[in-house]
Every structure is written in C-alpha cells, then in structure tokens.
Scaffold this active site. Sequence first.
Site, PDB file in Angstrom:
ATOM      1  N   LYS A 159       6.630   7.066  16.604  1.00 48.15           N
ATOM      2  CA  LYS A 159       6.128   5.703  16.352  1.00 48.15           C
ATOM      3  C   LYS A 159       6.708   5.162  15.049  1.00 48.15           C
ATOM      4  O   LYS A 159       7.270   5.925  14.255  1.00 48.15           O
ATOM      5  CB  LYS A 159       4.604   5.726  16.307  1.00 48.15           C
ATOM      6  CG  LYS A 159       4.034   6.552  15.171  1.00 48.15           C
ATOM      7  CD  LYS A 159       2.540   6.758  15.350  1.00 48.15           C
ATOM      8  CE  LYS A 159       1.971   7.580  14.215  1.00 48.15           C
ATOM      9  NZ  LYS A 159       0.568   7.990  14.490  1.00 48.15           N
ATOM     10  N   TYR A 195      10.850  -3.684 -17.821  1.00 51.59           N
ATOM     11  CA  TYR A 195       9.804  -4.714 -17.841  1.00 51.59           C
ATOM     12  C   TYR A 195       8.502  -4.175 -18.409  1.00 51.59           C
ATOM     13  O   TYR A 195       8.111  -3.024 -18.152  1.00 51.59           O
ATOM     14  CB  TYR A 195       9.523  -5.204 -16.417  1.00 51.59           C
ATOM     15  CG  TYR A 195      10.597  -6.094 -15.842  1.00 51.59           C
ATOM     16  CD1 TYR A 195      10.891  -7.326 -16.433  1.00 51.59           C
ATOM     17  CD2 TYR A 195      11.287  -5.727 -14.692  1.00 51.59           C
ATOM     18  CE1 TYR A 195      11.868  -8.154 -15.891  1.00 51.59           C
ATOM     19  CE2 TYR A 195      12.257  -6.542 -14.139  1.00 51.59           C
ATOM     20  CZ  TYR A 195      12.547  -7.758 -14.750  1.00 51.59           C
ATOM     21  OH  TYR A 195      13.510  -8.570 -14.201  1.00 51.59           O
TER      22      TYR A 195
HETATM   23  C1  PLP Z   1       0.568   9.345  14.423  1.00 53.97           C
HETATM   24  C2  PLP Z   1      -0.191  10.205  15.344  1.00 53.97           C
HETATM   25  C3  PLP Z   1       0.095  11.570  15.412  1.00 53.97           C
HETATM   26  C4  PLP Z   1       1.060  12.257  14.475  1.00 53.97           C
HETATM   27  O1  PLP Z   1       0.421  12.502  13.246  1.00 53.97           O
HETATM   28  P1  PLP Z   1       1.159  13.328  12.102  1.00 53.97           P
HETATM   29  O2  PLP Z   1       0.126  13.485  11.056  1.00 53.97           O
HETATM   30  O3  PLP Z   1       2.295  12.487  11.644  1.00 53.97           O
HETATM   31  O4  PLP Z   1       1.612  14.577  12.729  1.00 53.97           O
HETATM   32  C5  PLP Z   1      -0.574  12.317  16.342  1.00 53.97           C
HETATM   33  N1  PLP Z   1      -1.473  11.757  17.176  1.00 53.97           N
HETATM   34  C6  PLP Z   1      -1.777  10.453  17.135  1.00 53.97           C
HETATM   35  C7  PLP Z   1      -2.780   9.907  18.063  1.00 53.97           C
HETATM   36  C8  PLP Z   1      -1.155   9.627  16.210  1.00 53.97           C
HETATM   37  O5  PLP Z   1      -1.459   8.336  16.165  1.00 53.97           O
END
Ligand code: PLP
Length: 368
Positions: free
Chosen positions: A35, A260
């Site tokens: 994702k 800055y």
């Molecule tokens: C993003 C997600 C994962 C992966 O999580 P990580 O901590 O990056 O391994 C797994 N299951 C769901 C439902 C997610 O949304």
Amino acid sequence: MPRPIEALIHVDALAHNLERARACAPDARVWAVVKANAYGHGIERAFEGLRGADGFALLDFAEAQRLRALDWRGPILMLEGAFEPRDLELCSRLGLWHAVHNEAQIDWLAAHKTHTPHRVFLKMNSGMNRLGFTPRAFRAAWTRLNALPQVDEISLVTHFSDADGDRFGQNGIAHQVAAWTAATHDLPGERSLANSAATLRHAADAGVRADWVRAGIMSYGGVPDFPEHDAAHWQLRPGMTLRSKIIATQQVPAGESVGYGSSFVADAPLRIGVVACGYADGYPRHCPTGTPVLVDGVRTRTIGRVSMDMLAVDLTPVPAAQLGSEVTLWGQGPGGSLLGIDEIARAAGTIGYELMCALAPRVPVTVA
Ligand SMILES: *Cc1c(COP(=O)(O)O)cnc(C)c1O
C-alpha cells in the site's frame, strides 16, 4: 548537473527481507504489503524485489491495477475492501480478493452481478476499534456472506494494535488473540493475523499461527519495534537509501550560529558541510541538531535547523570531507556503512513508515 540528491531502491534487500518473513512464519504464506505506493518505494520498483511473495496486499484500486499491469496473476488482497459498490466490478474483473469489514460492503456484494464468485476476507475488530465486525457480530456477518452466491471462499482476518510491544504493561496482542480465538475457533476458512511486528515477535505463538502473514514495514527493512530492537537484531536490510552530496563547507568561528533561527551556536570553531537535502525532499524538519548522518560512510551529526533544500552536518569526525563528499541521510552508505531510517524517524519524533512514505516526488529514484 542535476541536484545531487537521489533515492536508491535496493531490490535485493527487499527480497532478503521477504525471506526473513518466511523464516519467521515458515508454515504461512506471505502477503507483501505494498500500500501507499509500496511504502514510498514505488509499486513497480518494489515488485522487482518482492515478486517472490505469495500475494500482494494493498488498498488503493489504482495500485491494484498497476500490479496487474505488471502481469502479476497471483493473489491481490484489498485490505479495506470496496469503498463503493462499483469497486466490486474491478474485484470481479481483476480477480481481487477483498476484505469485508462492515454491513454496507455485504449489502453491495448481495447486489453485485458477477459470474465469478469472490474470495473475501471477513475482518474482525478484535480490539483495535478501527475496521471490522466485533466478535459478537462476527458470526452473523459470516453467515450472511456464506449465503451469498457472489461469495466463494471466506477467509478470516484481524489486525493488532500493539504487536510492537506491551499494552497496559501486558503482552500487546494477548487480549486480541483471546477475543479472536473465542469468536473464530469453530469457523472454517484460512486465517491472517500478523503484521510485521507480530510476524517478527509472535508468529510462532499458538493463537497467532495462521495461513497468511502480512509483511509490510519489515519488507522494506523498517523495524516495527525500534528502539527495543534494531534492523541488525531482526536481520533486515534497508530497502531505501536517501543520499546526497556536500555542496559547500564553512569554517564556523566559536560563538557564531548556523541556519535559520540560530538554533545552533558553535561553542568552539567548527567545520561544517552543507548538504543538498531538505524538508522539501522528505527529510523531516523536526530532526534536531545531533541527528545521525553519514559523510563518506562516517557517522556524524546534523547541525542546526533543516531548511527546505539544505541541511548542515558536523565534519569534525571526517576531516577529509569536501565539496562533493557523499552524504547518506538514511539507508546504505559507502563501504558497507548503514544508517537505519528508524534512527532518523526517532530523532524527528515519528516512525520509519512515515519517512519512507513521505519521500518527495522531486527526488529522483533509481533501482539499485
Ligand atoms: C498496513 C497493514 C499491514 C502491514 O503492517 P506493517 O506494520 O507495515 O507490517 C498489515 N495489515 C493491515 C490490515 C494493514 O493495513
């Protein structure tokens, strides 16, 4: 000459990290979670390293289409399922498996016209209180789905809120595992529980062992339970390097400030390098003086505020550094040197996930 900043995606490291997930859960199949454009690595680039996965999990339908366009014919799981009824048409057309986490999604399925019944992952809210049916409502949802001609196989899924550590002083997943087990023990179907943290820390526990694990951050070499553990402990390799070069050096006299807001004042004469990397590249502005950085592979620290296009580094430990010296902001440096993205994230008060995802579009990315 282009500005010297670039990001490298290490496809061999992604493949290695995926094997780590397999080693932690040898009886399970592995979803590579891709994702958010593969956590900022780019779906197409990450695919080169992660194509050995048993499936890909994500939530954006356009990204699922990009995976199919790469000719990936294997499983794709839509972690949040349909956002609107017509998403189910894409599920039918592209053969996407999808989560079902609320009643509306079951209504949409019941009204969906398809010749190919869908593989669905019925999601339980076992305690995170984000998505899913409560343990009490779960069985009724399963029964409803099971009666639909649009539904083929029903798998069961839940997600942990505290797999990376303790919760209220107790094992962080115990309460969810208990709720899950009580509500699902007599239901058929494949199961998926573990994210990266649970895969690394708990995959062998009875109650967590399942048919599928979901390896997200660990696939990219990020450590879900940093600083309790680091990448070396879990044998993970950085999937992304952010590197640039020194474009100026300054000899700062004692008593003068840098950058800055004059947040840093030299208490002794100090040689600094100015690096072509700033917050507009995705390097966090919240990183204070002292954030670790590598110059020619040597560990040193940032100095003063991060600006939009530049930041300053202390050259004391690297007296030979000069214009053009290589600077590693995170990832793999020269000569086998390493700087974990989790260290930078921690200095900025965030997690490695956010830094990967926030790599700015202006940074050119190369597959290494
Ligand atoms: C993003 C997600 C994962 C992966 O999580 P990580 O901590 O990056 O391994 C797994 N299951 C769901 C439902 C997610 O949304």
